[in-house]
Design an enzyme around this catalytic site. Structure first.
Site, mmCIF file in Angstrom:
data_model
loop_
_atom_site.group_PDB
_atom_site.id
_atom_site.type_symbol
_atom_site.label_atom_id
_atom_site.label_comp_id
_atom_site.label_asym_id
_atom_site.label_seq_id
_atom_site.Cartn_x
_atom_site.Cartn_y
_atom_site.Cartn_z
ATOM 1 N N ASP A 10 0.858 -1.179 0.000
ATOM 2 C CA ASP A 10 0.000 0.000 0.000
ATOM 3 C C ASP A 10 0.904 1.242 0.000
ATOM 4 O O ASP A 10 2.071 1.165 0.365
ATOM 5 C CB ASP A 10 -0.894 -0.053 1.249
ATOM 6 C CG ASP A 10 -1.728 1.185 1.408
ATOM 7 O OD1 ASP A 10 -2.324 1.640 0.405
ATOM 8 O OD2 ASP A 10 -1.804 1.702 2.551
ATOM 9 N N ASP A 12 -0.120 5.112 0.968
ATOM 10 C CA ASP A 12 -0.272 6.095 2.059
ATOM 11 C C ASP A 12 -0.328 5.409 3.424
ATOM 12 O O ASP A 12 -1.076 4.464 3.628
ATOM 13 C CB ASP A 12 -1.541 6.927 1.832
ATOM 14 C CG ASP A 12 -1.529 7.651 0.489
ATOM 15 O OD1 ASP A 12 -0.423 7.961 0.003
ATOM 16 O OD2 ASP A 12 -2.605 7.884 -0.071
HETATM 17 MG MG LIG Z 1 -2.817 3.151 3.593
#
Ligand SMILES: [Mg+2]
Length: 183
Positions: A10, A12
């Site tokens: 992932d 962020d």
């Molecule tokens: Mg995230």
């Protein structure tokens, strides 16, 4: 060169500081101090890195495809200085309410990476900071790893249907463990 292994990460809250509600401009991108070193460690250990990121902010008009591309380029240029790149960024820009098959917790982006690059997902890792990352990784048949640099409070995963295989404070400790324990 042997066969390289895929790893899904992932964006962020894992590579960079998450910003509420969304990172809208590339100037807001703040990689964690260990991110480039950790990604390099994965690359040097034989991993091809795929970013799997929900970016509903595009559909909401908070950010744009152009800003997303600038953020991707900012990350890639910092890696290129080290002689490698992330293999591909997958972004789901659809609204949560659209039920898009790519939007996490659905596994669609991981499956799209598998199909595009002919990957074997068996034993592959997914590193994320949210329930929806763990769920998406588990549904794709990956080994889900949670890091605590994003939105998840310690212990809250006790309630989740799919639980992370391991939990680490940051991407750094996750990568250190993975390079010692993969396959
Ligand atoms: Mg995230």
């Amino acid at each position: 060169m042997g066969t390289r292994k895929p790893i899904f990460i992932d964006r962020d809250g894992v590579l960079n500081v998450d910003v509420s509600p969304y990172i809208s401009r590339s100037e807001q991108l703040q990689l964690f101090p260990y991110t480039v070193d950790s990604l390099q460690k994965l690359h040097d250990d034989g991993f091809d890195i795929y970013i799997i990121s929900n970016q509903q902010g595009v559909a909401l008009g908070i950010t744009s495809e152009e800003e997303l591309e600038k953020i991707t380029e900012t990350i890639q240029s910092s890696l290129r200085e080290r002689g490698f790149e992330i293999k591909k960024f997958f972004h789901c820009t659809a609204l949560d309410s659209a039920n898009h098959p790519w939007r996490k917790p659905s596994p669609g982006m991981i499956l799209a990476a598998r199909d595009e690059f002919g990957l074997d997902l068996q034993g592959s890792f997914f590193i994320g900071d949210k329930w929806s990352d763990i769920e998406s990784g588990a549904r794709a048949g990956c080994r889900p790893i949670l890091v605590l640099t994003g939105v998840t409070a310690p212990g809250s995963w006790d309630q989740w249907e799919h639980k992370p295989e391991k939990v680490f404070p940051t991407l750094k400790e996750a990568v250190d463990w993975i390079v010692k324990n993969d396959r």
